[in-house]
Design a protein around this motif. Structure first.
Motif, PDB file in Angstrom:
ATOM      1  N   GLU A 110     -14.028   3.474  -9.992  1.00 58.15           N
ATOM      2  CA  GLU A 110     -14.183   3.999 -11.352  1.00 58.15           C
ATOM      3  C   GLU A 110     -12.958   3.729 -12.217  1.00 58.15           C
ATOM      4  O   GLU A 110     -13.062   3.246 -13.346  1.00 58.15           O
ATOM      5  N   TRP A 111     -11.802   4.096 -11.700  1.00 56.20           N
ATOM      6  CA  TRP A 111     -10.573   3.952 -12.477  1.00 56.20           C
ATOM      7  C   TRP A 111     -10.279   2.483 -12.774  1.00 56.20           C
ATOM      8  O   TRP A 111      -9.948   2.110 -13.904  1.00 56.20           O
ATOM      9  N   ILE A 112     -10.407   1.646 -11.745  1.00 55.22           N
ATOM     10  CA  ILE A 112     -10.122   0.223 -11.900  1.00 55.22           C
ATOM     11  C   ILE A 112     -11.112  -0.424 -12.862  1.00 55.22           C
ATOM     12  O   ILE A 112     -10.755  -1.307 -13.642  1.00 55.22           O
ATOM     13  N   SER A 113     -12.362   0.006 -12.828  1.00 55.02           N
ATOM     14  CA  SER A 113     -13.359  -0.549 -13.745  1.00 55.02           C
ATOM     15  C   SER A 113     -12.972  -0.256 -15.190  1.00 55.02           C
ATOM     16  O   SER A 113     -13.087  -1.122 -16.068  1.00 55.02           O
ATOM     17  N   SER A 114     -12.505   0.956 -15.451  1.00 49.96           N
ATOM     18  CA  SER A 114     -12.063   1.296 -16.808  1.00 49.96           C
ATOM     19  C   SER A 114     -10.827   0.481 -17.189  1.00 49.96           C
ATOM     20  O   SER A 114     -10.738  -0.056 -18.302  1.00 49.96           O
ATOM     21  N   TYR A 115      -9.883   0.375 -16.274  1.00 46.43           N
ATOM     22  CA  TYR A 115      -8.612  -0.292 -16.568  1.00 46.43           C
ATOM     23  C   TYR A 115      -8.808  -1.794 -16.780  1.00 46.43           C
ATOM     24  O   TYR A 115      -8.285  -2.377 -17.736  1.00 46.43           O
TER      25      TYR A 115
END
Length: 217
Positions: A110-115
């Protein structure tokens, strides 16, 4: 250091510097020095390659010219590094549009997808070519995740989980607003959460500001 209202003489010998092979550099700043040249040199040579590190290496290079003058050689170096990061990110996107933390992972983070999506969006804003299909799939993944998100129960034993989940959602909504695809309903639902952590409030405020809703922000 030269304090306000003071003056100083900084002598050095050009001939001595030339013969010893050393360099003389002068950096002038209205804020405490952050040693811009050395820090950007560190980015160019950063050799770690999880998706978070890959994006972190290239993201600041989009803004180098706001902090220092660059010549043609450094401009070419910046362009090469950013384009290579974009190329590598393509290989880390799953069919559902999300991005994995390491090559070969089967589940999007999730976090990496946003970043990663935020970096690609900003790179496109700066004039770099980003494949439209990559961004379209990412926006679809982010939008679906934003609409399906539910605030977890806040308990004494799961405070960290609550904080992380709220911040994940706020950051996701911010990246969608940045990419011109805001999820207004999900933004409004998150805003109604009375126990929203401060960091998530700031991210959500940024999302509202990007969509022109200054009062809500």
């Amino acid at each position: 250091w030269i304090e306000s209202g003071q003056s100083a003489s900084l002598p050095y010998g050009l001939q001595q510097a030339a013969t010893s092979g050393s360099n003389v550099q002068l950096e002038v700043s209205r804020i405490p020095s952050v040693d811009i040249s050395r820090r950007f040199d560190f980015l160019y040579n950063y050799a770690h390659h999880c998706t978070e590190q890959l994006a972190s290496k290239a993201l600041p290079l989009l803004f180098v010219r706001q902090f220092k003058d660059t010549d043609a050689q450094e401009d070419a170096r910046i362009k090469t590094n950013v384009q290579e990061a974009i190329r590598q990110l393509y290989t880390r996107q799953l069919a559902n549009g999300g991005f994995v933390y390491w090559p070969g992972n089967a589940v999007a983070d999730e976090w990496i997808s946003s970043y990663a999506g935020m970096f690609l969006t900003l790179a496109q804003e700066k004039g770099y070519a980003v494949q439209p299909g990559v961004l379209a799939r990412w926006k679809a993944y982010q939008s679906a995740a934003a609409r399906n998100w539910r605030m977890p129960a806040q308990t004494e034993t799961d405070k960290d989980l609550f904080w992380q989940s709220a911040l994940q959602q706020a950051y996701r909504l911010y990246t969608l607003a940045l990419a011109g695809a805001p999820e207004q309903g999900a933004m409004n639902r998150l805003k109604e959460q009375s126990t929203l952590p401060l960091q998530a409030r700031w991210q959500l405020a940024g999302a509202y500001a990007l969509t022109g809703q200054s009062k809500a922000a």
